[in-house]
Design a protein around this motif. Sequence first.
Motif, mmCIF file in Angstrom:
data_model
loop_
_atom_site.group_PDB
_atom_site.id
_atom_site.type_symbol
_atom_site.label_atom_id
_atom_site.label_comp_id
_atom_site.label_asym_id
_atom_site.label_seq_id
_atom_site.Cartn_x
_atom_site.Cartn_y
_atom_site.Cartn_z
ATOM 1 N N CYS A 227 16.282 -3.671 6.491
ATOM 2 C CA CYS A 227 15.244 -3.675 5.954
ATOM 3 C C CYS A 227 15.501 -4.113 4.609
ATOM 4 O O CYS A 227 16.362 -3.363 3.824
ATOM 5 N N PHE A 228 15.118 -5.176 4.086
ATOM 6 C CA PHE A 228 15.186 -5.621 2.795
ATOM 7 C C PHE A 228 14.465 -4.932 1.661
ATOM 8 O O PHE A 228 14.540 -5.120 0.813
ATOM 9 N N ALA A 229 13.568 -4.317 2.098
ATOM 10 C CA ALA A 229 12.634 -3.202 1.300
ATOM 11 C C ALA A 229 13.406 -1.768 1.045
ATOM 12 O O ALA A 229 12.908 -0.868 0.316
ATOM 13 N N GLU A 230 14.490 -1.723 1.372
ATOM 14 C CA GLU A 230 15.380 -0.577 1.410
ATOM 15 C C GLU A 230 14.713 0.695 1.737
ATOM 16 O O GLU A 230 14.500 1.578 0.875
ATOM 17 N N GLU A 231 14.144 0.876 2.968
ATOM 18 C CA GLU A 231 13.199 1.877 3.493
ATOM 19 C C GLU A 231 12.072 2.061 2.667
ATOM 20 O O GLU A 231 11.509 2.944 2.525
ATOM 21 N N GLY A 232 11.479 0.938 2.356
ATOM 22 C CA GLY A 232 10.266 1.052 1.445
ATOM 23 C C GLY A 232 10.431 0.856 0.119
ATOM 24 O O GLY A 232 9.447 0.874 -0.528
ATOM 25 N N GLU A 233 11.576 1.238 -0.450
ATOM 26 C CA GLU A 233 11.468 1.443 -1.720
ATOM 27 C C GLU A 233 11.752 0.271 -2.859
ATOM 28 O O GLU A 233 11.247 0.266 -4.070
ATOM 29 N N ILE B 91 0.520 -1.090 -0.128
ATOM 30 C CA ILE B 91 0.191 -0.162 0.071
ATOM 31 C C ILE B 91 0.766 1.175 -0.040
ATOM 32 O O ILE B 91 0.704 2.431 -0.395
ATOM 33 N N ALA B 92 1.904 1.240 0.463
ATOM 34 C CA ALA B 92 3.138 2.221 0.464
ATOM 35 C C ALA B 92 4.495 1.868 0.313
ATOM 36 O O ALA B 92 5.158 1.021 1.209
ATOM 37 N N HIS B 93 5.136 2.059 -0.809
ATOM 38 C CA HIS B 93 6.627 1.930 -0.792
ATOM 39 C C HIS B 93 7.365 3.067 -0.407
ATOM 40 O O HIS B 93 7.964 4.047 -1.172
ATOM 41 N N ASP B 94 7.036 3.142 0.875
ATOM 42 C CA ASP B 94 7.686 4.449 1.764
ATOM 43 C C ASP B 94 7.600 3.950 3.056
ATOM 44 O O ASP B 94 6.730 3.344 3.743
ATOM 45 N N CYS B 95 8.505 4.592 3.867
ATOM 46 C CA CYS B 95 8.602 4.488 5.367
ATOM 47 C C CYS B 95 9.221 5.800 5.907
ATOM 48 O O CYS B 95 9.762 6.387 5.768
ATOM 49 N N ASN B 96 8.714 5.694 7.117
ATOM 50 C CA ASN B 96 9.151 6.972 8.319
ATOM 51 C C ASN B 96 10.115 6.378 9.087
ATOM 52 O O ASN B 96 10.673 7.084 9.943
ATOM 53 N N LEU B 97 10.778 5.263 8.945
ATOM 54 C CA LEU B 97 11.859 4.950 9.942
ATOM 55 C C LEU B 97 12.984 4.477 8.881
ATOM 56 O O LEU B 97 12.706 4.449 7.398
#
Length: 454
Positions: free
Chosen positions: A110-116, A99-105
Amino acid sequence: MIHQYKSNGYNIVMDINSGAIHVVDDVVYDIIELYEGHEKSEIMDMLASKYPKEDMEEAFEEIETLIKEESLFTEDIYKDYIIDFKKRKTVVKALCLHIAHDCNLACRYCFAEEGEYHGRRAIMSYEVGKQALDFLIANSGNRRNLEVDFFGGEPLMNWDVVKRLVEYGREQEKIHDKNFRFTLTTNGVLLNDEIMEFCNKEMANVVLSVDGRKEVHDNMRPFRNGSGSYDLIMPKFEKFAESRHQTNYYVRGTFTHFNKDFAADVLSLADKGFKQISVEPVVAPASEPYAIQEEDLPELCEQYDLLAKEIVKRDRAGKHFNFFHFMIDLEGGPCVAKRLSGCGSGTEYLAVTPWGDLYPCHQFVGQDEFLMGNVWDGVVKTDIRDEFKLCNIYAKDKCTNCFAKFYCSGGCAANSWNFHHSITDAYDVGCELMRKRVECAIMIKAAAADEEGE
């Protein structure tokens, strides 16, 4: 196939193919260890200095009864079954909505590279999410119960769309005779009373990300400016867990090379009152400083033993909590197909990016070779799906002689790919830890049965 081991004073014998578990005395344990490959007279001679003859005769009778009851030294009857099972028509039963490829941490592991996810930051639109639910309904066949996990990045950064999609899903349930089970994974930064209230009404499960002790959590899960997040999220998580009556949630942490004493993190969460706890090993290349190394395994296995013994102690003192990796059902549990083939990634379970692309699971997102299609056109690269359909314990050489294979179902395909560039290999460090967890889980069951006088 037999696996036997000693733990916390119990002699445990596992019959792998039948799933039967036996807690036995010393003489039965030692005879079983020698049973295959030796004649009865040989075994009697080998153990003559250790046990009286009459005790060994009685033990042999007990063993032979178990063999006749098909709960010891049983044959594997499942190989042909899984081949037939994989010929079935594929239906999709679960989606992981990014739902979001972004993160506030800025979590260090993180395997998602801070959500990216190897790409760009993005937020899923309502239109894409709506189409994803339509895709799920259309491809679910006769299956009524469907699952949707709101994932990220951090899904609360797109909270309005989450709410709208839940509302849309509830409308579609009535039209198509489906039942949606919605879940949410959050780091808690944006959590508030309104969100908790909505989740308690609509989310069948929530996963709350926290790594245990404050110093461990803040080291690995900081804000982008480097400051820790523990003090902000912990009061919210405690309130949230209580509002859900300590059920249908998990506090979910990750341990790394930096906190190999992770049992202390599990127990710190239990001491705060959490009853549903999952603290899992980080999966990372050996080059990362926080990665678990092969030489860490003895210490980590000791931690699992320590934790298992403490759980037994707390259970007997009326201070029970569930540790996810020690939860095992010896009487029911997953169906045979699930035990053999695992999570269903790439077949029954798919991940959806903010722009609608389909991948086998969240850990494959952003890897072009695993792009399967999109929510409008469906799965167009059926060869990827077919490859995952054949991913089961009988396709993995490392599973052949592993006693834990019916409990882990062959392990994680993404971990296998990331370490060996094959989905039919296995992540070796993860396998070692899984085997230890299974042993500990069964010991806890043995201790509970002992306490109940069974």
